[in-house]
Design a protein around this motif. Structure first.
Motif, PDB file in Angstrom:
ATOM      1  N   LYS A  90      13.175 117.831  17.645  1.00 29.19           N
ATOM      2  CA  LYS A  90      12.628 118.807  18.575  1.00 29.19           C
ATOM      3  C   LYS A  90      12.727 118.435  20.145  1.00 29.19           C
ATOM      4  CE  LYS A  90       8.526 121.702  19.140  1.00 29.19           C
ATOM      5  NZ  LYS A  90       7.005 121.552  18.938  1.00 29.19           N
ATOM      6  N   ILE A  91      12.386 117.006  20.098  1.00 33.46           N
ATOM      7  CA  ILE A  91      12.418 116.424  21.555  1.00 33.46           C
ATOM      8  C   ILE A  91      14.045 116.315  21.991  1.00 33.46           C
ATOM      9  CG2 ILE A  91      12.045 114.372  22.854  1.00 33.46           C
ATOM     10  CD1 ILE A  91       9.714 114.080  21.033  1.00 33.46           C
ATOM     11  N   VAL A  92      14.769 116.043  21.106  1.00 36.22           N
ATOM     12  CA  VAL A  92      16.391 115.590  21.585  1.00 36.22           C
ATOM     13  C   VAL A  92      16.674 117.015  21.707  1.00 36.22           C
ATOM     14  CG1 VAL A  92      18.496 114.811  20.612  1.00 36.22           C
ATOM     15  CG2 VAL A  92      16.455 113.383  20.042  1.00 36.22           C
ATOM     16  N   GLN A  93      16.515 118.027  20.889  1.00 37.67           N
ATOM     17  CA  GLN A  93      16.883 119.554  21.136  1.00 37.67           C
ATOM     18  C   GLN A  93      16.460 120.089  22.470  1.00 37.67           C
ATOM     19  OE1 GLN A  93      16.021 121.714  17.548  1.00 37.67           O
ATOM     20  NE2 GLN A  93      17.406 120.882  16.502  1.00 37.67           N
ATOM     21  N   THR A  94      15.457 119.594  23.142  1.00 39.01           N
ATOM     22  CA  THR A  94      15.192 120.237  24.457  1.00 39.01           C
ATOM     23  C   THR A  94      15.724 119.331  25.498  1.00 39.01           C
ATOM     24  OG1 THR A  94      13.405 118.427  24.759  1.00 39.01           O
ATOM     25  CG2 THR A  94      12.466 120.523  23.706  1.00 39.01           C
ATOM     26  N   GLU A  95      16.346 118.430  25.393  1.00 40.17           N
ATOM     27  CA  GLU A  95      17.599 118.036  26.421  1.00 40.17           C
ATOM     28  C   GLU A  95      18.586 118.878  26.576  1.00 40.17           C
ATOM     29  OE1 GLU A  95      16.686 115.478  28.298  1.00 40.17           O
ATOM     30  OE2 GLU A  95      14.869 114.550  27.205  1.00 40.17           O
ATOM     31  N   LYS A  96      18.549 119.362  27.867  1.00 32.81           N
ATOM     32  CA  LYS A  96      19.737 120.370  27.945  1.00 32.81           C
ATOM     33  C   LYS A  96      21.257 119.651  28.210  1.00 32.81           C
ATOM     34  CE  LYS A  96      16.814 124.092  28.378  1.00 32.81           C
ATOM     35  NZ  LYS A  96      15.787 123.498  27.421  1.00 32.81           N
ATOM     36  N   SER A  97      21.009 118.521  28.551  1.00 30.47           N
ATOM     37  CA  SER A  97      22.166 117.845  28.831  1.00 30.47           C
ATOM     38  C   SER A  97      22.337 116.469  28.426  1.00 30.47           C
ATOM     39  CB  SER A  97      22.682 118.086  30.361  1.00 30.47           C
ATOM     40  OG  SER A  97      21.696 117.618  31.187  1.00 30.47           O
ATOM     41  N   PRO A  98      23.635 115.897  28.274  1.00 25.36           N
ATOM     42  CA  PRO A  98      23.286 114.374  27.795  1.00 25.36           C
ATOM     43  C   PRO A  98      22.873 113.517  28.673  1.00 25.36           C
ATOM     44  CG  PRO A  98      25.444 115.214  27.389  1.00 25.36           C
ATOM     45  CD  PRO A  98      24.690 116.102  28.320  1.00 25.36           C
ATOM     46  N   THR A  99      21.966 112.712  28.114  1.00 29.26           N
ATOM     47  CA  THR A  99      21.107 111.701  29.188  1.00 29.26           C
ATOM     48  C   THR A  99      20.697 110.377  28.433  1.00 29.26           C
ATOM     49  OG1 THR A  99      18.938 111.585  30.158  1.00 29.26           O
ATOM     50  CG2 THR A  99      18.760 112.260  28.079  1.00 29.26           C
TER      51      THR A  99
ATOM     52  N   MET B  63      18.228 108.482  13.661  1.00 27.39           N
ATOM     53  CA  MET B  63      17.747 109.159  15.010  1.00 27.39           C
ATOM     54  C   MET B  63      18.897 108.776  15.874  1.00 27.39           C
ATOM     55  SD  MET B  63      13.842 107.916  15.185  1.00 27.39           S
ATOM     56  CE  MET B  63      12.783 109.101  14.759  1.00 27.39           C
ATOM     57  N   THR B  64      19.547 107.587  15.782  1.00 21.92           N
ATOM     58  CA  THR B  64      20.656 107.400  16.661  1.00 21.92           C
ATOM     59  C   THR B  64      21.919 108.296  16.528  1.00 21.92           C
ATOM     60  OG1 THR B  64      21.267 105.410  15.619  1.00 21.92           O
ATOM     61  CG2 THR B  64      19.741 104.555  17.041  1.00 21.92           C
ATOM     62  N   VAL B  65      22.144 108.227  15.190  1.00 25.41           N
ATOM     63  CA  VAL B  65      23.315 108.993  14.887  1.00 25.41           C
ATOM     64  C   VAL B  65      23.105 110.315  15.599  1.00 25.41           C
ATOM     65  CG1 VAL B  65      24.744 110.183  13.065  1.00 25.41           C
ATOM     66  CG2 VAL B  65      24.053 107.678  13.062  1.00 25.41           C
TER      67      VAL B  65
ATOM     68  N   LYS C 284      25.412 112.260  18.557  1.00 20.50           N
ATOM     69  CA  LYS C 284      26.223 113.460  18.051  1.00 20.50           C
ATOM     70  C   LYS C 284      26.164 114.392  19.351  1.00 20.50           C
ATOM     71  CE  LYS C 284      26.872 113.418  13.270  1.00 20.50           C
ATOM     72  NZ  LYS C 284      26.395 113.499  12.002  1.00 20.50           N
ATOM     73  N   ARG C 285      24.954 114.552  20.016  1.00 23.59           N
ATOM     74  CA  ARG C 285      24.620 115.377  20.875  1.00 23.59           C
ATOM     75  C   ARG C 285      25.180 114.768  22.454  1.00 23.59           C
ATOM     76  NH1 ARG C 285      22.720 116.322  16.888  1.00 23.59           N
ATOM     77  NH2 ARG C 285      22.569 118.389  15.910  1.00 23.59           N
ATOM     78  N   GLY C 286      25.727 113.568  22.267  1.00 23.77           N
ATOM     79  CA  GLY C 286      26.322 113.066  23.634  1.00 23.77           C
ATOM     80  C   GLY C 286      25.359 112.254  24.253  1.00 23.77           C
ATOM     81  N   HIS C 287      24.061 111.738  23.600  1.00 25.01           N
ATOM     82  CA  HIS C 287      23.220 111.031  24.431  1.00 25.01           C
ATOM     83  C   HIS C 287      23.540 109.562  24.392  1.00 25.01           C
ATOM     84  CE1 HIS C 287      20.754 114.424  25.148  1.00 25.01           C
ATOM     85  NE2 HIS C 287      20.664 114.676  23.746  1.00 25.01           N
TER      86      HIS C 287
END
Ligand SMILES: C[S@@+](CC[C@H](N)C(=O)[O-])C[C@H]1O[C@@H](n2cnc3c(N)ncnc32)[C@H](O)[C@@H]1O
Ligand code: SF4
Ligand code: SF4
Length: 247
Positions: A35-44, A63-65, A69-72
Motif C-alpha cells: 500500500k505504501i509503495v502504491q501511494t508513491e506517484k513517481s519513482p523515488t 519487497m525490493t523486487v 518493478k515500479r521504478g524505485h
C-alpha cells in the motif's frame, strides 16, 4: 525528497545507543508495504529501514523486487551480520554498513554484532558493486582513526553520526540538555521525507522512533508555534542546532 519505510523493528543486536530495545518487535506486513509503495506517484529513493535490521524481514528481497518493478531506487543500512547474495545486489542502489570500530572488544561492549562478520559481508558486496557501498559509524568517543583508514583504503564514503542528543533515542545513555535555538523544523516546513513506521503510520521525519509517542504533523507545528516542544521532538537536533552527520 525520499521515502523511508521501517519494514521491521526486529533486530539481532543490542547497540547501547539504539532505542530498539524499547519497541515492540515486529515485521511490516506485505499488505502494508504494498500500500505504501502504491501511494508513491513517481519513482523515488526508498530507504528500507527504521529501528531494526532490514535484512531480517523474511520478505525483504520480495519487497525490493516489487519496488524495483515500479521504478524505485532502493537503499538500506544494515548491521552487516547477515550475508547478501551477490546475485541480488542489482536490486539495491545503495548498501550502507554500520560499523563504529574495527576493534572486537569495543564492539562487544557497544552491543553491536561482530565487526569481522560485517567486514566480511561488506567486502563480498564491495567486490561486486564497490560504488554502491557506504559506511556509517556512530561517534561515542571511540578511536575512529582505524575505521577512517579502512574507508580511505577502499575508497568507501564514511558518514560519522554524532550520538543523538534527541531524548527518544536515549534508553541507555544521556547527553547534556541543550537550549533550543529555534522552534522551526525544516522537516515540517518542507516535505523533506515521508517516514512510515512499521505499522504504516506516516511521519514527517525518521527521528520520532516510537509511533505510540508520535503526534500528527499539524499538532507538532501548532505546539512549536507556541514554543512548546512536544515529547516526540524533545532535544531534536533540528531545534537544538546539533548537526547530526559529518563525513
Ligand atoms: C537504527 S539503525 C537501522 C539499520 C541497522 N540495524 C543498522 O544498525 O545499520 C540505522 C542507523 O542509525 C544509527 N543509530 C542508531 N541509534 C543511534 C543513536 N543514538 N545516535 C546516532 N546514530 C544512531 C545506527 O548506528 C545505524 O547506522
Ligand atoms: S542500531 Fe541497528 S543493529 Fe543496532 S540495535 Fe539498532 S537496529 Fe539493531
Ligand atoms: S523529531 Fe525533530 S525532525 Fe522530527 S518533527 Fe520533531 S523537530 Fe522535526
Amino acid at each position: 525528497m525520499y521515502t523511508q519505510i521501517e519494514i521491521t523493528t526486529v533486530c539481532n543486536a543490542k547497540c547501547f545507543y539504539c532505542a530498539h530495545g524499547t519497541l515492540a518487535h515486529k515485521h511490516m506486513s506485505w499488505e502494508c508495504f504494498e500500500k505504501i509503495v502504491q501511494t508513491e506517484k513517481s519513482p523515488t529513493m526508498l530507504l528500507l529501514q527504521g529501528t531494526g535490521e532490514p535484512l531480517l524481514h523474511p520478505l525483504f528481497w520480495e519487497m525490493t523486487v516489487y519496488a524495483k518493478k515500479r521504478g524505485h531506487r532502493i537503499s538500506i543500512i544494515t548491521n552487516g551480520s547477515l550475508p547478501i547474495n551477490p546475485h541480488s545486489l542489482f536490486l539495491l542502489d545503495e548498501i550502507g554498513f554500520s560499523l563504529d570500530t574495527l576493534d572486537e572488544e569495543t564492539v562487544k561492549k557497544s552491543g553491536r554484532t561482530s565487526p569481522s562478520q560485517t567486514i566480511k559481508h561488506l567486502l563480498t558486496c564491495y567486490s561486486v558493486v564497490p560504488k554502491k557501498i557506504k559506511l556509517y559509524a556512530v561517534n561515542y568517543g571511540q578511536d575512529l582513526e582505524p575505521l577512517k583508514a579502512f574507508a580511505k583504503a577502499h575508497n568507501i564514503a564514511l558518514t560519522i553520526q554524532n550520538l543523538q542528543p534527541k531524548k527518544s533515542y536515549q534508553a541507555h545513555y544521556t547527553t547534556q540538555p541543550l537550549p533550543y535555538v529555534t522552534f522551526q523544523c525544516s522537516y515540517l516546513e518542507k516535505e523533506k521525507m515521508r517516514y512510515y513506521f512499521v505499522d504504516g503510520t506516516q511521519a514527517p521525519c525518521c527521528y520520532m522512533i516510537d509511533v505510540s509517542k508520535a503526534l500528527p504533523t499539524k499538532q507538532i507545528q501548532a505546539l512549536l508555534a507556541q514554543k512548546n516542544v512536544p515529547s516526540c521532538c524533545t532535544q531534536c537536533g533540528e531545534l537544538t542546532g546539533v548537526k547530526r552527520l559529518y563525513m
